[in-house]
Every structure is written in C-alpha cells, then in structure tokens.
Design an enzyme around this catalytic site. Structure first.
Site, PDB file in Angstrom:
ATOM      1  N   CYS A  63      16.087   2.000  -1.735  1.00  0.00           N
ATOM      2  CA  CYS A  63      15.751   1.807  -0.325  1.00  0.00           C
ATOM      3  C   CYS A  63      16.630   0.728   0.277  1.00  0.00           C
ATOM      4  O   CYS A  63      17.128  -0.144  -0.426  1.00  0.00           O
ATOM      5  CB  CYS A  63      14.301   1.360  -0.167  1.00  0.00           C
ATOM      6  N   ASP A  64      16.768   0.790   1.569  1.00  0.00           N
ATOM      7  CA  ASP A  64      17.346  -0.307   2.317  1.00  0.00           C
ATOM      8  C   ASP A  64      16.634  -0.369   3.655  1.00  0.00           C
ATOM      9  O   ASP A  64      16.192   0.658   4.176  1.00  0.00           O
ATOM     10  CB  ASP A  64      18.856  -0.131   2.519  1.00  0.00           C
ATOM     11  N   THR A  65      16.508  -1.557   4.180  1.00  0.00           N
ATOM     12  CA  THR A  65      15.832  -1.760   5.456  1.00  0.00           C
ATOM     13  C   THR A  65      16.739  -2.562   6.370  1.00  0.00           C
ATOM     14  O   THR A  65      17.338  -3.550   5.942  1.00  0.00           O
ATOM     15  CB  THR A  65      14.501  -2.504   5.251  1.00  0.00           C
ATOM     16  N   GLY A 100      15.595   3.247   4.849  1.00  0.00           N
ATOM     17  CA  GLY A 100      16.185   4.439   4.254  1.00  0.00           C
ATOM     18  C   GLY A 100      15.706   4.620   2.830  1.00  0.00           C
ATOM     19  O   GLY A 100      15.383   3.653   2.138  1.00  0.00           O
TER      20      GLY A 100
END
Length: 187
Positions: A63-65, A100
C-alpha cells in the site's frame, strides 16, 4: 500466507483486525515523485514497486497513501519545519487522501485505490506546533493522523481505513484471493 509489504503499524493493525494469516516483509524503495507526475500515476507506481520481489506461491500486498491538495502531493515530512509547513497549508481547508493497493498473486499484478475527503480545523502556528510535539507525525503523509485525539481533522467523507493508509473497500473486492488466509479457514 499473505505477505504485507509495509512497515506501517496501522496497516498491520487493520490486517490483524480482519483475522488474516500474514507476515510482514517490507521493501525499501525510492518514493521520490517524478517531474510532472500526476498524483494517481505516482500512487500506482509506488504501490506496485513496494510489492518488491515476487513469489508465485504467496499473496503479496502493498500500500501507499498520499495526501493531495491542489494537485500537489504532500508526503511524509522530513523534519519539524516541514511538518509545520504542511499543516499550515492544510489548515482550514479540504484535501483528498488516496490509498493505493498493490496485489501480486499467481503471476498477476493488480492495482486499485480509494479516495477520501478530509476537512481540517483552522489552526494557528502554536496549535500546529503543540500537535507535532505531542504526536510526532513524521511517519504519516501530510503530517497528521486521522486517529489522533485533538488532531487537525474536523471531519471526513469516505473510508476511515483509507485515511489510515489501507483501502479496505478495495481489498474486500479481492476476497476470492485472500479468504483462504483467514485464520482457522481450511479452504
């Protein structure tokens, strides 16, 4: 077993709350944005890059934020003054948080994302400094945590877990891939 490619304690807590059998193996990557890169292009590139070394026998998730205001990405602050600058910029305004999700399983790579709107209180510099001193938000995009009591968030629209850093609604769409990793499930 699911392999979570993240160091985030919040993502770990979310997967634990789902009672999934997983382990953590984070990948260190360069998270610099490219010149003129659109925020969603950046999110996809970083989320998929974090999948790291692929294994055909395991379900990998990453994930990435990102916090986006006026089409500009606010990443994790590198120091106290950068955190002040970000929070001053967000004070009294609305921005979007995108998280994501990268998934790799059985030689297939997938990407999905979710978005939430976050509305901030109007804060002065002293309030911002006190917040940073109390919560040390240096590991959070945009320099804040939605979960922080007495934090800058006034309200939000969308998924709480998305703002925390895990797009759970997108993850649920891939339940056919991960349901066999529920603890106690012999499927």
């Amino acid at each position: 077993m699911i392999v979570l490619r993240s160091k985030s304690p919040r993502r770990k807590q979310i997967l634990e709350s789902l009672d999934l059998d997983f382990r953590i193996e984070s990948e260190d990557i360069d998270e610099s944005s490219l010149k003129d890169e659109h925020p969603l292009e950046y999110l996809k590139r970083i989320s998929l890059s974090k999948l790291g070394t692929r294994s055909k026998d395991e379900l990998l998730i990453s994930c990435d934020t990102i916090v986006v205001q006026e089409n500009s990405i606010l990443q994790k602050p590198e120091n106290f003054s950068q955190a002040i600058e970000m929070l001053e910029r967000l004070s009294g305004k609305t921005h979007i948080v995108y998280s994501g999700l990268g998934i790799y399983y059985n030689r297939l790579e997938q990407f999905a994302f979710d978005s939430s709107k976050v509305h901030f209180h109007t804060w002065n510099k002293e309030q911002i400094k006190k917040y940073i001193e109390r919560y040390s938000p240096f590991d959070k995009a945009g320099s804040y945590g939605v979960q922080d009591i007495e934090g800058p968030v006034q309200s939000f629209e969308g998924s709480y877990t998305n703002i925390l850093g895990f797009p759970i609604r997108m993850f649920f769409q891939y339940h056919e891939l991960w349901k066999k990793y529920l603890k106690g499930n012999q499927a």
